[in-house]
Design a protein around this motif. Structure first.
Motif, short mmCIF file in Angstrom:
data_model
loop_
_atom_site.label_atom_id
_atom_site.label_comp_id
_atom_site.label_asym_id
_atom_site.label_seq_id
_atom_site.Cartn_x
_atom_site.Cartn_y
_atom_site.Cartn_z
N LEU A 29 -38.50 26.34 84.32
CA LEU A 29 -38.30 25.77 85.65
C LEU A 29 -38.81 26.78 86.66
CD1 LEU A 29 -34.77 24.55 84.71
CD2 LEU A 29 -36.49 22.98 85.61
N LEU A 30 -39.76 26.38 87.47
CA LEU A 30 -40.46 27.29 88.36
C LEU A 30 -39.91 27.24 89.78
CD1 LEU A 30 -44.21 26.64 87.44
CD2 LEU A 30 -42.56 28.15 86.30
N LEU A 31 -39.96 28.37 90.45
CA LEU A 31 -39.71 28.42 91.89
C LEU A 31 -40.75 29.33 92.51
CD1 LEU A 31 -37.71 27.38 94.07
CD2 LEU A 31 -36.62 29.63 93.94
N SER B 20 -39.49 15.58 92.53
CA SER B 20 -39.45 14.74 91.32
C SER B 20 -38.38 15.16 90.33
CB SER B 20 -40.83 14.74 90.63
OG SER B 20 -41.81 14.23 91.50
N ILE B 21 -37.14 15.13 90.77
CA ILE B 21 -36.03 15.39 89.85
C ILE B 21 -35.90 14.24 88.85
CG2 ILE B 21 -34.17 14.28 91.17
CD1 ILE B 21 -32.51 16.87 90.52
N HIS B 22 -36.49 13.12 89.18
CA HIS B 22 -36.61 12.01 88.21
C HIS B 22 -38.03 12.03 87.65
CE1 HIS B 22 -33.21 10.00 90.67
NE2 HIS B 22 -32.72 10.72 89.67
N GLY B 23 -38.11 12.15 86.33
CA GLY B 23 -39.40 12.41 85.69
C GLY B 23 -40.46 11.36 85.92
N ASN B 24 -40.06 10.09 86.10
CA ASN B 24 -41.06 9.04 86.31
C ASN B 24 -41.25 8.71 87.79
OD1 ASN B 24 -38.66 7.71 86.77
ND2 ASN B 24 -38.91 6.20 85.13
N GLU B 25 -40.83 9.61 88.67
CA GLU B 25 -41.09 9.48 90.10
C GLU B 25 -42.02 10.62 90.50
OE1 GLU B 25 -37.27 9.24 92.03
OE2 GLU B 25 -36.66 7.50 90.85
N VAL C 156 -40.58 26.45 96.84
CA VAL C 156 -41.13 25.22 96.25
C VAL C 156 -40.66 25.10 94.80
CG1 VAL C 156 -43.21 23.95 95.63
CG2 VAL C 156 -43.15 25.27 97.76
N ASP C 157 -39.90 24.04 94.54
CA ASP C 157 -39.45 23.69 93.19
C ASP C 157 -40.33 22.51 92.77
OD1 ASP C 157 -38.01 23.28 90.90
OD2 ASP C 157 -36.06 23.15 91.86
N PRO C 158 -41.47 22.78 92.12
CA PRO C 158 -42.51 21.75 92.02
C PRO C 158 -42.25 20.66 90.99
CG PRO C 158 -43.21 23.73 90.88
CD PRO C 158 -41.90 24.06 91.54
N MET C 159 -41.40 20.95 90.01
CA MET C 159 -41.12 19.95 88.98
C MET C 159 -39.69 20.19 88.50
SD MET C 159 -43.18 19.12 85.45
CE MET C 159 -44.70 18.66 86.28
N MET C 160 -38.75 19.42 89.05
CA MET C 160 -37.33 19.67 88.82
C MET C 160 -36.84 19.12 87.48
SD MET C 160 -36.24 18.70 92.69
CE MET C 160 -34.57 19.31 92.75
N ASN C 161 -37.65 18.32 86.82
CA ASN C 161 -37.27 17.72 85.54
C ASN C 161 -38.48 17.72 84.60
OD1 ASN C 161 -36.30 16.17 83.42
ND2 ASN C 161 -35.97 14.32 84.63
N PRO C 162 -38.85 18.89 84.09
CA PRO C 162 -40.04 18.98 83.24
C PRO C 162 -39.99 18.11 81.99
CG PRO C 162 -39.38 21.17 83.97
CD PRO C 162 -38.28 20.23 84.36
N ASP C 163 -38.80 17.97 81.37
CA ASP C 163 -38.72 17.18 80.15
C ASP C 163 -39.01 15.71 80.44
OD1 ASP C 163 -38.00 19.54 78.99
OD2 ASP C 163 -35.90 19.01 78.65
N GLY C 164 -38.45 15.18 81.52
CA GLY C 164 -38.74 13.80 81.90
C GLY C 164 -40.20 13.63 82.31
N THR D 19 -34.79 10.53 83.31
CA THR D 19 -33.72 11.45 82.97
C THR D 19 -34.23 12.70 82.25
OG1 THR D 19 -33.43 10.09 81.00
CG2 THR D 19 -31.98 9.63 82.87
N ASN D 20 -33.30 13.61 81.97
CA ASN D 20 -33.65 14.81 81.23
C ASN D 20 -33.60 14.53 79.72
OD1 ASN D 20 -30.90 14.81 80.58
ND2 ASN D 20 -30.57 16.94 81.15
N HIS D 21 -33.59 15.56 78.93
CA HIS D 21 -33.66 15.39 77.47
C HIS D 21 -32.53 14.52 76.93
CE1 HIS D 21 -34.29 16.53 73.26
NE2 HIS D 21 -32.98 16.69 73.18
N TYR D 22 -31.32 14.70 77.45
CA TYR D 22 -30.16 13.94 76.98
C TYR D 22 -29.89 12.70 77.84
CZ TYR D 22 -28.87 17.51 73.57
OH TYR D 22 -28.85 18.36 72.49
#
Length: 852
Positions: A87-89, A134-139, A172-180, A214-217
């Protein structure tokens, strides 16, 4: 057709199709000059932003490339996902600010400390802005916009950009849900046609279950800011509180037929704990978005939907921490293009809107810099003033004989920078005694006063009856822990012991000798099911006490005490000793030593009332129609927290599955209509042969509709004639009849196997939805009942409250040699509802021994 009209249509056609054919940076970016030393996204990725959906690996590669060459940008990893993705910042500001960054950060944090903020001059301080994409992976329009935002901020030249960088620290938190993101980008990119297909029924625009939000789970990470149950959230919140940004943006997508939303949301649904000036600033920031989107020609709206009530969302959490959270919702192409009521929606256009509001946010931070900084200072100053005038001075929480749950609660509080102290001396409050060994105390006189109120408050009256999310989340009720508030007359600073990070979770049994006859495990402990499963996996013969007994050693043991004899086991005693030591050491589970099989009172250890327990062999039904959140909560609970194995059994594989491999099937909330008569007959036969079904929410209704149970549900009364109402109020009236998430009291039969491990007759349950179960004629089939006055916290309509009174929260149905245990509610809600997890495990481990 006139010549002018033909020309207009040709221009419109060419413009609308340009972003299909030739995308370039000029479509997105302001007319700036850019440093050639900074690589463009295309130079690193090999394509222009918007041609493809960027995936996590590509995004990392680009961000690292920019950080390597730019003196405006630094990059750090603040955590890792379940799938081990970083998770990058990125921190972006002027080179001069980078040289003094730690000093700037400390000065900025001092604004949140009423004792240290007096000498700070906000005229000389940069504001801090956090962009969360994009904390939601498909957004994914947000994440793709982050590529452009970082490029612009790193490469743009000119006095205006340099002034902005001098006056702002940008996170900048560029991708908040990498797994999604990886699930989604792989899906849409692998199904993209050379000739883009915008048909909503096209394969590309229709992800399979459980989709990539969603995330992995399968958790919605945008509900976890307050609850901190996942590594993504815990890492993010740590960085958040290192900076306490003045503005945090939360970039999302919504339905394809929508336009673009930015806050403010519906004003009547603002949380009353948020100061009014937060909403004043939100309104001021909104003016910058209007202007920028007008220049784009983009359709937009605000104040009509969404809200700022639940603090567990990224756009609302900053509001209770001295900042301003801003939600952006862009209509989604859910691929590279999709038809909508507003024309064909193309992916590049969605990215452009997200970038546009990123830049308008920065402009607002420039223009409102001192207001934002002064707001942060005032927020914490007034918080302390409110704490001084509040008659409640502290909150004490008891472990309720389970230190693990208390420790889990403390971890959440500490993650929010809330100070927790040991209790220095015993006090009696509200009929309960809070002692130093098993209690903690949280003073309200601290900078996070408002957040403490938000986490512990009981609220049952509201300005509005509609909520975008839940209406209550009271933490001690979720953990089912005894707690009390201390007023002026009860509180004394001498009650405050040392500040703690976590309270020790250790087994109370400290005997060094080894038992000669048997071990016992106290089922009260939160992690007792984890210990039991670990022991059963070794093949050990294990029993559970169905009645209390006082052993020969004089200690009383309650319902649910687990007994492990030492003799006639597949493992020698020395290996059993080692296992029990591990259980005590790792999970803090209380272990008893028995040197005799006799008791002073109650049953002997060899009694027939000591029932044999089988190793759970579990399958969870998943797939189309099943609620992914509920399924993910079960998967996460068993896999991550309790180290238990379970099969994720797709619903479309049920017909060919060998169900005899399992002794427990879990059916969570969802629609099971895909299962036809053959599947139902198979399930029925499996239960009749000894299998147990544990069902929750609407799965219980489906089972009843197929005559697998005989449960009756409360049916809403229908009136032939309703009083006239304005048509415009129709959504408000219908929405008010929903239970979007509130907390209700139930009454337990503590002698019943489903209640083993509980020691209080009242238990809070989180309820979402209007499923009400009528009690059965059997006095033993409904061991958990909603009380006569069940509302504890949250919103419920008068009509629904009346229907809920004295209904059953659980039903046990016998079917041949097996059982179906039906719960009206989700016992594992969002992974933080620790208080009802035990009942879920009781259904899994003790279903076999239940009779009605």
């Amino acid at each position: 057709m006139t010549r002018h009209l033909i020309f207009f249509l040709l221009v419109t056609f060419c413009f609308s199709n340009r972003i299909f054919a030739q995308i370039d940076l000029s479509y997105y970016l302001p007319a700036n000059e850019y440093h050639e030393s900074i690589p463009t996204p295309k130079e690193v990725l090999g394509y222009e932003v918007g041609e493809w959906h960027v995936n996590n690996d590509q995004l990392i590669r680009y961000m690292e490339a920019v950080a390597r060459v730019s003196d405006r940008v630094t990059l750090e990893i603040y955590g890792r996902t379940y799938e081990n993705r970083p998770l990058l910042l990125l921190t972006i500001t002027s080179p001069e600010n980078h040289k003094n960054l730690e000093s700037i950060r400390k000065n900025h944090l001092a604004l949140s400390d009423p004792a240290g903020q007096k000498n700070l001059n906000t005229a000389d301080m940069p504001s801090v802005v956090w962009f969360g994409y994009s904390i939601h992976g498909n957004e994914s329009s947000g994440t793709n916009a982050s590529l452009l935002a970082v490029y612009h901020l790193a490469a743009a030249t000119g006095a205006a950009v340099e002034e902005m960088l001098n006056n702002t620290v940008i996170l900048v938190d560029p991708m908040m849900n990498p797994d999604g993101n990886m699930r989604f980008s792989s899906w849409v990119n692998s199904r993209k046609s050379k000739n883009l297909i915008a048909d909503p029924d096209n394969h590309e625009q229709n992800e399979p279950w459980p989709k990539s939000r969603t995330n992995h789970y399968w958790f919605d990470l945008n509900r976890d800011w307050l609850l901190l149950q996942h590594p993504e959230s815990r890492g993010r919140l740590k960085k958040f509180h290192q900076w306490k940004p003045n503005i945090l943006t939360d970039h999302h997508e919504m339905g394809t037929d929508a336009t673009f939303f930015f806050q403010p949301g519906v004003p009547s649904r603002n949380n009353p704990l948020t100061p009014q000036n937060t909403f004043v600033l939100t309104d001021k920031i909104a003016e910058f978005h209007k202007k920028a989107l007008d220049q784009n020609g983009s359709l937009y709206y605000s104040k009509e939907s969404f809200d700022d009530y639940y603090y567990g969302k990224g756009s609302t959490y900053p509001d209770i921490n001295g900042g301003v959270g801003i939600l952006f919702e862009q209509a989604s192409s859910r691929g590279h293009a999709q038809e909508s009521v507003n024309g064909t929606l193309k992916f590049p256009f969605t990215i452009k809107n997200q970038l546009t509001t990123t830049l308008s946010t920065l402009e607002s931070a420039q223009q409102l810099r001192r207001e934002l900084l002064d707001h942060q200072r005032e927020f914490y100053k007034t918080a302390m003033a409110e704490a001084d005038s509040d008659p409640v001075k502290a909150i004490v929480v008891h472990s309720g004989s389970d230190m693990a749950r208390l420790n889990a609660l403390i971890k959440i509080l500490r993650g929010h920078q809330i100070k927790v102290h040991e209790l220095k001396k015993s006090i009696a409050q509200n009929g309960s005694t809070f002692d130093p060994q098993n209690s903690c105390i949280i003073p309200l006189g601290q900078s996070q006063y408002r957040l403490i109120k938000a986490l512990f408050e009981i609220r049952t009256s509201f300005q509005d009856s509609l909520f975008y999310d839940v209406s209550s989340w009271t933490l001690p009720l979720a953990f089912n822990l005894p707690y009390a508030t201390l007023t002026n007359k009860d509180f004394d600073n001498k009650l405050l012991g040392r500040e703690v990070g976590n309270m020790e979770v250790v087994a109370s049994n400290t005997e060094n000798s080894k038992p000669t006859y048997a071990y016992g495990v106290n089922w009260n402990g939160y992690f007792a099911p984890k210990a039991l499963y670990k022991l059963l996996k070794t093949g050990l013969r294990i029993k559970v006490a169905t009645e209390p007994f006082t052993h020969k050693n004089g200690k009383k043991h309650n319902y649910g005490t687990v007994v492990i004899p030492l003799q006639d086991q597949p493992l020698p005693p020395n290996q059993i000793h080692a296992l029990m030591d591990e259980i005590k050491r790792i999970d803090g589970t209380e272990v008893y030593h028995f040197n005799s099989g006799s008791s002073l009172n109650g049953n002997y250890l060899g009694s027939n009332k000591m029932k044999r327990i089988a190793l759970p062999k579990i399958a969870l039904i998943i797939g189309d129609g099943i609620e992914g959140y509920s399924a993910g909560e079960v998967w996460h609970l068993l896999d991550q927290r309790f180290d238990m194995e379970l099969t994720l059994l797709p619903i479309d594989k049920l017909s060919g599955a060998k169900l005899q491999k399992y002794n427990t099937l879990i059916l969570v909330n969802g629609n099971y209509q895909r299962l036809q008569s053959g599947h139902i007959a198979k399930l029925k036969s499996w239960v009749q042969n000894g299998g147990n079904i544990v069902a929750m929410q609407n799965a219980t209704r489906w089972l009843s509709s197929k005559n697998l149970t005989r449960i009756k549900f409360v049916v809403p009364e229908k009136s032939d004639k309703l009083p006239p109402r304005p048509y415009v109020d129709r959504p408000l009236y219908k929405g008010a009849q929903l239970i979007g998430g509130a907390i209700f009291a139930t009454r337990l039969d503590l002698t019943h196997p489903l209640a083993y491990g509980y020691n209080r007759e009242t238990m809070p349950i989180f309820k979402k939805g209007t499923l009400f179960m009528e009690p059965t004629n059997s006095p033993y089939a409904n061991p958990v009942m909603f009380t006569q006055n069940p509302l504890m916290s949250g919103y419920v309509s008068k009509e629904n409250l009346e229907k809920l009174r004295n209904t059953a929260a659980v039903n046990i149905s016998l079917l041949g040699a097996g059982k179906i245990i039906s719960f009206t509610d989700n016992l594992n809600f969002r992974a933080y509802w620790y208080g009802t997890n035990k009942m879920f495990f009781n259904a899994i481990f003790f279903g076999d021994i239940i009779d009605i």
